[in-house]
Every structure is written in C-alpha cells, then in structure tokens.
Design a protein around this motif. Structure first.
Motif, short mmCIF file in Angstrom:
data_model
loop_
_atom_site.label_atom_id
_atom_site.label_comp_id
_atom_site.label_asym_id
_atom_site.label_seq_id
_atom_site.Cartn_x
_atom_site.Cartn_y
_atom_site.Cartn_z
N UNK A 1 0.87 -1.31 -0.01
CA UNK A 1 0.08 0.00 -0.09
C UNK A 1 1.06 1.17 -0.02
N UNK A 2 0.29 2.30 -0.63
CA UNK A 2 1.11 3.53 -0.76
C UNK A 2 0.98 4.52 0.48
N UNK A 3 2.11 4.92 0.88
CA UNK A 3 1.82 5.89 1.87
C UNK A 3 1.83 7.58 1.25
N UNK A 4 1.01 8.41 1.86
CA UNK A 4 0.55 9.54 1.42
C UNK A 4 -0.05 9.58 0.02
N UNK A 5 -1.03 9.09 -0.05
CA UNK A 5 -1.82 8.91 -1.27
C UNK A 5 -2.25 10.40 -1.95
N UNK A 6 -2.37 10.53 -3.24
CA UNK A 6 -2.82 11.92 -3.54
C UNK A 6 -4.29 11.94 -3.72
N UNK A 7 -4.77 13.24 -3.39
CA UNK A 7 -5.99 13.22 -3.48
C UNK A 7 -6.79 12.63 -4.84
N UNK A 8 -7.85 11.89 -4.46
CA UNK A 8 -8.51 11.33 -5.75
C UNK A 8 -8.05 9.96 -6.06
N UNK A 9 -7.04 9.48 -5.42
CA UNK A 9 -6.32 8.14 -5.80
C UNK A 9 -7.19 7.05 -5.13
N UNK A 10 -7.23 5.94 -5.72
CA UNK A 10 -8.18 4.87 -5.41
C UNK A 10 -7.37 3.73 -5.40
N UNK A 11 -7.37 2.93 -4.30
CA UNK A 11 -6.42 2.03 -4.12
C UNK A 11 -7.39 0.55 -3.80
N UNK A 12 -6.85 -0.75 -3.74
CA UNK A 12 -7.47 -1.88 -3.41
C UNK A 12 -7.08 -2.14 -2.07
N UNK A 13 -7.78 -2.60 -1.05
CA UNK A 13 -7.41 -2.74 0.25
C UNK A 13 -6.87 -4.24 0.44
N UNK A 14 -5.54 -4.36 -0.20
CA UNK A 14 -4.86 -5.68 -0.01
C UNK A 14 -3.58 -5.68 0.54
N UNK A 15 -3.29 -6.49 1.31
CA UNK A 15 -1.91 -6.43 1.99
C UNK A 15 -0.83 -6.87 0.73
N UNK A 179 -11.42 5.38 -1.80
CA UNK A 179 -10.99 6.47 -2.52
C UNK A 179 -10.26 7.52 -1.64
N UNK A 180 -9.15 8.22 -1.83
CA UNK A 180 -8.71 9.12 -0.88
C UNK A 180 -8.93 10.48 -1.63
N UNK A 181 -9.91 11.14 -0.93
CA UNK A 181 -10.59 12.42 -1.37
C UNK A 181 -10.04 13.62 -0.87
N UNK A 182 -10.04 13.85 0.78
CA UNK A 182 -9.31 14.81 0.90
C UNK A 182 -9.64 16.27 0.33
N UNK A 183 -11.11 16.51 0.27
CA UNK A 183 -11.62 17.57 0.03
C UNK A 183 -12.23 18.55 0.96
#
Length: 202
Positions: A1-15, A179-183
């Motif tokens: 998993x990526x640290x410090x995601x960019x706003x709007x970035x989507x990721x799977x919740x997988x280890x 979904x990392x929104x941060x708005x």
C-alpha cells in the motif's frame, strides 16, 4: 500500500501478501490554538470531530457514527470518543480521535463507508496547529501501515474551511477499495456534510 496518497487516488485494500484488509483505522491529531494577548499567551481549546457515515447501494444513510453515537449497531464501527480540546501542551504524537472499521463485520447492505471531519466550534482548519489525519491498517494502539495521510495544518486548500471529506471506502464485486478524497467542503455542520457526501462522493 502506498503512503501519502494523492487526493482522488483509489486503491485496493490488499496487503502485500494478497490478503484482504479486514480492519482499518482513521486517526485525527490536532493541537489547541495559541492566542496572544496583553497578559501573555493562552491556549484556546479546539474540538474537531471525526465521523463515519454508512450508506447502502442506493446512497441512503444506514448509520452515522460520531461523538454522540460511538459505535454502530453491530459494533463493526467504533469511535474512540469525543476530544474537546486537542493537545494543549503540544503534539504528543498520538491521535486525539480514532475511528475503527471492521469490514468483515459490516452489515451486508453497507456499500460505502465515508470518513468526514468537522470543526465543531467553527474554528478554521488553517488556524489549528499540527492538524493531520492518517488512515491506516492496525488498531487504535498499533499503527501497522499508513495508506493515506493528510497534513491539514500545512495545506493551504483547507484554510477558510471547517469541514472536509477524508475519504470513502466502497465495495466493488465483494471487495473493499478506498478513494482518498481529502476535499474541504463549504459545510458548517455534520448533517450538511452527510448530504454533501451523498450528492457528490458516492
């Protein structure tokens, strides 16, 4: 998993080993505001409120977990409790409020889990010392891996606002994603933020 995601970035919740992430925490940290006056500096308490909103596939609200309702009906979402002041004596490195979500225990009809932040007394995010959010794998006392982080205090986009949408966990084909929104939003109260998420982020 990526640290410090960019706003709007989507990721799977997988280890890294491919296993599904079953639990995640949202931790919020902040300090009291220093006010300078004729008789020196005094601290002004800050009350930020992290909340979790559960929505079904039709975008209807099924539950809201916040300072007045600290756990969901079946205990799958838990709130650590309302912090009314922030860190008065400086940053202690610990989260003031933590919301924990156990995805394996969520009600089957829940398809969106939104995380939002509101400034209860209307204090501008831009004035609150070291205000930050981290969304991570682990427990309230054991941070294993951070996969989204927002530095509110040092991000100019949050100035002038008292509410924000942190991010939304959502279910697709039986798997949970994020979904990392941060708005920041124009809302003043939690009730308004619940509707903003409903209209714009699901």
């Amino acid at each position: 998993m990526a640290i410090n995601l960019q706003k709007g970035q989507r990721i799977n919740l997988k280890k890294e080993n491919g296993a599904e992430l079953s639990q995640a925490c949202v931790g919020i940290n902040w300090g009291a505001i220093e006010k300078k006056g004729f008789f020196g500096t005094k601290k002004e308490a800050v009350d930020l409120d992290g909340s979790c909103i559960l929505y079904d596939s039709n975008k209807n609200v099924t539950e809201v977990i916040y300072f007045g309702n600290l756990k969901s009906r079946n205990g799958s979402v838990r709130h650590s409790g309302d912090d009314l002041t922030g860190d008065v004596d400086g940053d202690d490195g610990l989260d003031n409020e933590v919301i924990t979500v156990d995805f394996s225990q969520l009600e089957p009809n829940v398809e969106h889990v939104a995380m939002v932040l509101n400034s209860y007394r209307g204090q501008d995010f831009g004035t609150i010392p070291f205000a930050s959010i981290r969304i991570y794998e682990g427990t309230p006392t054991n941070v294993r891996e951070v996969f989204a982080k927002y530095d509110i205090a040092n991000d100019a986009s949050f100035r002038g606002h008292v509410a924000m949408v942190m991010g939304v966990f959502y279910k697709r084909n039986g798997e949970w994603k994020f979904n990392a929104i941060g708005d920041p939003t124009a809302d003043k109260k939690l009730e308004q933020t619940v509707q903003t998420v409903q209209m714009n982020y699901l």
